[in-house]
Design a protein around this motif. Sequence first.
Motif, mmCIF file in Angstrom:
data_model
loop_
_atom_site.group_PDB
_atom_site.id
_atom_site.type_symbol
_atom_site.label_atom_id
_atom_site.label_comp_id
_atom_site.label_asym_id
_atom_site.label_seq_id
_atom_site.Cartn_x
_atom_site.Cartn_y
_atom_site.Cartn_z
ATOM 1 N N LYS A 192 -5.446 -43.301 -21.171
ATOM 2 C CA LYS A 192 -5.628 -43.380 -19.349
ATOM 3 C C LYS A 192 -4.568 -42.878 -18.473
ATOM 4 O O LYS A 192 -4.599 -42.250 -17.370
ATOM 5 C CB LYS A 192 -6.735 -44.624 -19.021
ATOM 6 N N TRP A 193 -3.643 -43.433 -18.955
ATOM 7 C CA TRP A 193 -2.350 -42.906 -18.579
ATOM 8 C C TRP A 193 -1.903 -41.415 -18.705
ATOM 9 O O TRP A 193 -1.228 -41.506 -17.253
ATOM 10 C CB TRP A 193 -0.699 -44.097 -18.899
ATOM 11 N N TYR A 194 -1.756 -40.602 -19.272
ATOM 12 C CA TYR A 194 -1.740 -39.570 -19.486
ATOM 13 C C TYR A 194 -2.410 -38.858 -18.807
ATOM 14 O O TYR A 194 -2.463 -37.783 -18.163
ATOM 15 C CB TYR A 194 -1.654 -39.324 -20.488
ATOM 16 N N HIS A 195 -4.056 -39.468 -18.596
ATOM 17 C CA HIS A 195 -4.968 -38.825 -17.794
ATOM 18 C C HIS A 195 -4.882 -38.925 -16.657
ATOM 19 O O HIS A 195 -4.965 -37.561 -15.537
ATOM 20 C CB HIS A 195 -6.821 -39.061 -18.254
ATOM 21 N N VAL A 196 -4.330 -40.124 -15.769
ATOM 22 C CA VAL A 196 -3.783 -40.195 -14.585
ATOM 23 C C VAL A 196 -2.425 -39.052 -14.522
ATOM 24 O O VAL A 196 -2.721 -38.621 -13.299
ATOM 25 C CB VAL A 196 -3.474 -41.749 -14.470
ATOM 26 N N TYR A 197 -1.311 -39.120 -15.928
ATOM 27 C CA TYR A 197 -0.377 -38.142 -15.327
ATOM 28 C C TYR A 197 -0.657 -36.484 -14.930
ATOM 29 O O TYR A 197 -0.534 -36.109 -14.151
ATOM 30 C CB TYR A 197 0.603 -37.781 -16.070
ATOM 31 N N PHE A 198 -1.694 -35.954 -16.405
ATOM 32 C CA PHE A 198 -2.555 -34.631 -15.959
ATOM 33 C C PHE A 198 -3.108 -34.488 -14.198
ATOM 34 O O PHE A 198 -3.509 -33.564 -14.367
ATOM 35 C CB PHE A 198 -2.766 -34.223 -16.622
ATOM 36 N N SER A 199 -3.726 -35.507 -14.571
ATOM 37 C CA SER A 199 -4.902 -35.264 -13.116
ATOM 38 C C SER A 199 -4.750 -35.545 -12.074
ATOM 39 O O SER A 199 -4.937 -35.543 -10.829
ATOM 40 C CB SER A 199 -6.410 -36.320 -13.375
ATOM 41 N N SER A 200 -3.264 -36.042 -11.462
ATOM 42 C CA SER A 200 -2.214 -36.086 -10.081
ATOM 43 C C SER A 200 -1.400 -35.259 -9.717
ATOM 44 O O SER A 200 -0.670 -34.625 -10.002
ATOM 45 C CB SER A 200 -1.422 -37.316 -10.004
ATOM 46 N N SER A 201 -1.671 -34.238 -8.497
ATOM 47 C CA SER A 201 -2.002 -33.213 -8.034
ATOM 48 C C SER A 201 -0.050 -33.468 -7.565
ATOM 49 O O SER A 201 1.056 -32.402 -7.764
ATOM 50 C CB SER A 201 -2.203 -32.537 -6.491
ATOM 51 N N LEU A 202 0.044 -34.710 -7.362
ATOM 52 C CA LEU A 202 1.659 -35.102 -7.473
ATOM 53 C C LEU A 202 2.555 -35.077 -8.780
ATOM 54 O O LEU A 202 3.499 -34.428 -8.373
ATOM 55 C CB LEU A 202 1.752 -36.340 -6.755
ATOM 56 N N TRP A 203 2.670 -34.953 -9.426
ATOM 57 C CA TRP A 203 3.180 -35.382 -10.844
ATOM 58 C C TRP A 203 2.985 -33.871 -11.541
ATOM 59 O O TRP A 203 4.369 -33.401 -11.734
ATOM 60 C CB TRP A 203 3.119 -36.228 -12.111
ATOM 61 N N MET A 204 2.146 -33.380 -11.246
ATOM 62 C CA MET A 204 1.885 -31.929 -12.325
ATOM 63 C C MET A 204 2.615 -30.757 -10.283
ATOM 64 O O MET A 204 3.274 -29.584 -11.574
ATOM 65 C CB MET A 204 0.507 -31.659 -12.021
ATOM 66 N N ASP A 205 2.356 -30.873 -9.587
ATOM 67 C CA ASP A 205 3.887 -30.873 -8.702
ATOM 68 C C ASP A 205 4.711 -30.390 -8.857
ATOM 69 O O ASP A 205 5.529 -29.379 -8.829
ATOM 70 C CB ASP A 205 3.213 -30.113 -7.113
ATOM 71 N N ALA A 206 5.378 -31.811 -9.204
ATOM 72 C CA ALA A 206 6.940 -31.852 -8.934
ATOM 73 C C ALA A 206 7.101 -31.318 -10.847
ATOM 74 O O ALA A 206 8.147 -31.151 -11.269
ATOM 75 C CB ALA A 206 6.778 -33.285 -9.729
ATOM 76 N N THR A 207 6.619 -31.311 -11.693
ATOM 77 C CA THR A 207 6.509 -31.094 -13.078
ATOM 78 C C THR A 207 6.456 -29.527 -12.810
ATOM 79 O O THR A 207 7.604 -28.718 -13.706
ATOM 80 C CB THR A 207 5.437 -31.787 -13.884
ATOM 81 N N LEU A 208 5.326 -28.567 -12.924
ATOM 82 C CA LEU A 208 5.994 -27.312 -12.907
ATOM 83 C C LEU A 208 7.232 -26.899 -11.574
ATOM 84 O O LEU A 208 7.455 -25.508 -12.272
ATOM 85 C CB LEU A 208 4.001 -27.542 -11.470
ATOM 86 N N ARG A 209 6.981 -27.505 -10.495
ATOM 87 C CA ARG A 209 8.426 -27.239 -9.523
ATOM 88 C C ARG A 209 9.663 -27.363 -10.499
ATOM 89 O O ARG A 209 10.755 -26.608 -10.535
ATOM 90 C CB ARG A 209 8.478 -27.602 -8.297
ATOM 91 N N SER A 210 9.163 -28.366 -11.485
ATOM 92 C CA SER A 210 10.771 -28.858 -12.475
ATOM 93 C C SER A 210 11.275 -27.710 -13.106
ATOM 94 O O SER A 210 11.815 -26.954 -13.542
ATOM 95 C CB SER A 210 10.381 -29.986 -12.735
ATOM 96 N N PHE A 211 9.534 -27.216 -13.572
ATOM 97 C CA PHE A 211 9.798 -26.042 -15.215
ATOM 98 C C PHE A 211 10.633 -24.933 -14.487
ATOM 99 O O PHE A 211 10.970 -24.119 -15.074
ATOM 100 C CB PHE A 211 8.242 -26.137 -15.600
#
Length: 414
Positions: A192-211
Motif C-alpha cells: 500500500k505504501w508503494y500505491h501511496v507513493y505512485f498515486s501521490s501527485s506531490l511525490w510524483m512531481d518531485a520524482t519527475l522534477r529530480s529526474f
Amino acid sequence: DNLLKAAATLGADGAQAFWRIFFTLSMRGVAAAGLLIFISSLGFFITPTFLGSPHEMMLGQMIILQINQLQNWQLGCALAVILVLAAVLSCIIYDLLFGLSSLAGESRSNTSRRHRLLSRVGWAIVALLARLSSGLLWLSAPLRRRRFRLPLLGIFSGLLIAVLVLPVLAVIPMSLTASSFLSFPPQGFSLKWYHVYFSSSLWMDATLRSFSIGLVVALCSTVIAGMAAYSLSRSHSRLSRVIFLLFLLPMIIPAIVIAIALFYLCAHTGLVATNTGIIIGHIVIALPMVFVILLTSFRGHDWRLNQAAATLGAGKLQILYRITLPSVKGGLLAAFVIGFLSSFEELTVALFIGGGLKTTLPKQMWDDILLQITPTLAAASTAVLLIVVLFFLLLQWGSKGIKRVKQRPASGNQ
C-alpha cells in the motif's frame, strides 16, 4: 606488481613490500581521498540532524538553524566563512605537499628543501609501520606453520561491504510493512505504501522534477567540463593551473556555502523557486567531479592517433568525432552518470533555491522526515536506490562494451 615481486626477491616480507612499495606509490591517491572526504564532511548537516543531538551539532547544522529557522543571515554567513577558511587551509596544505593537480592524476616533482624534509619524515613513519607489521608477522609465524590462517582480508572486506550495504537494503523490507509506522523487522506485508507513493501527485512531481533536472544537469555539465578538459589537456600555458583550480573550487567549498551564495544570486535575478535556478546550482555542484573524470580521460588518450589521422587528410572535426571522442567515450559515459547522480541526490541547493515551491525528491524526503515519518518514505528511498543501481549498471555495461570493442582484433581492411 613487478615492484612487489622485486622487493620479495631482495628479502622483503609482505609487510615491508606493502608499506615501502605499495602504500608509498599509492600515497598521492590516499591523500587526495582524505582531502575530499574531509572537505565534504565539513558541511554535513543531514546525517548529524537525524543521528546527533542539540549538544552535538556541526557547523552545517548551525548554519541551517541560523538561516532557515532563526533568519539570522549575518551569523549564518559568518559560520559559512569559517567553513570556507577551513576548506581553503586544508587545500593549501595539500597543495604544498602534493599539488592540487594530482587530483586529476598529474604527477608533480618538488625538490625544495621543505619537500625533502617532509619526504624524510614520511619515509621514517613508513619504515616504522613496516617494522611493526613485520613484527606482527613474526609473532604469528607459529600459527602459520600450523597451517592455521585467518582470511583477514576476506573478513575485513565482508564486514566493510555489510556495513555499507545492509543499512541501505534495510529500507526495502521497511517499505513493504503493513504498519503505519517505520519499523524493522516489518510488521506484516503490504504494497500500500508503494500505491501511496505512485498515486501521490506531490511525490510524483518531485520524482519527475529530480529526474528531468538530473538529465539536464548531466548533459550540460558533461558538455561544459568536456570542452574545458579537452582544452586543458592540450594546453601548456601557465594559466592551466589556475583554470584547473577554478574548476575545482565547487569541490573545495562546502555545498552549503555554495547554496547560500547561489541563493543571493538567484534572489537578485528572480531565479528562486524555479527549475532554472536549481539546474544552475546542481551544475555548479556536479561540474568539478565531471571535470576531473573527463580530464583524466583526455590525458589518457594517445594524441599520436590524432596526428596520424591529420597526416592522412582528416580535418579537425573528423579527428574529434572519429578519433578523440570514441577513445574517451568511457569517460564521457562515467561523467554523464556521475553528473546525473550528483544532481538526483543533491539536497542543499534545492533546500535554499527551491523556495518550498519547486520540490525535488530529496527535498520531499527531507520534508517528510521532519513532518511525518511514514513508510512512504521507505518506498521513495527504494525508488531512489533502484534508480541509482540502474545507472551504475548502465555505467558497468557501457564500460564492458567499450573494453570488448578495444579488445576486438582488427581485420586486414581495418
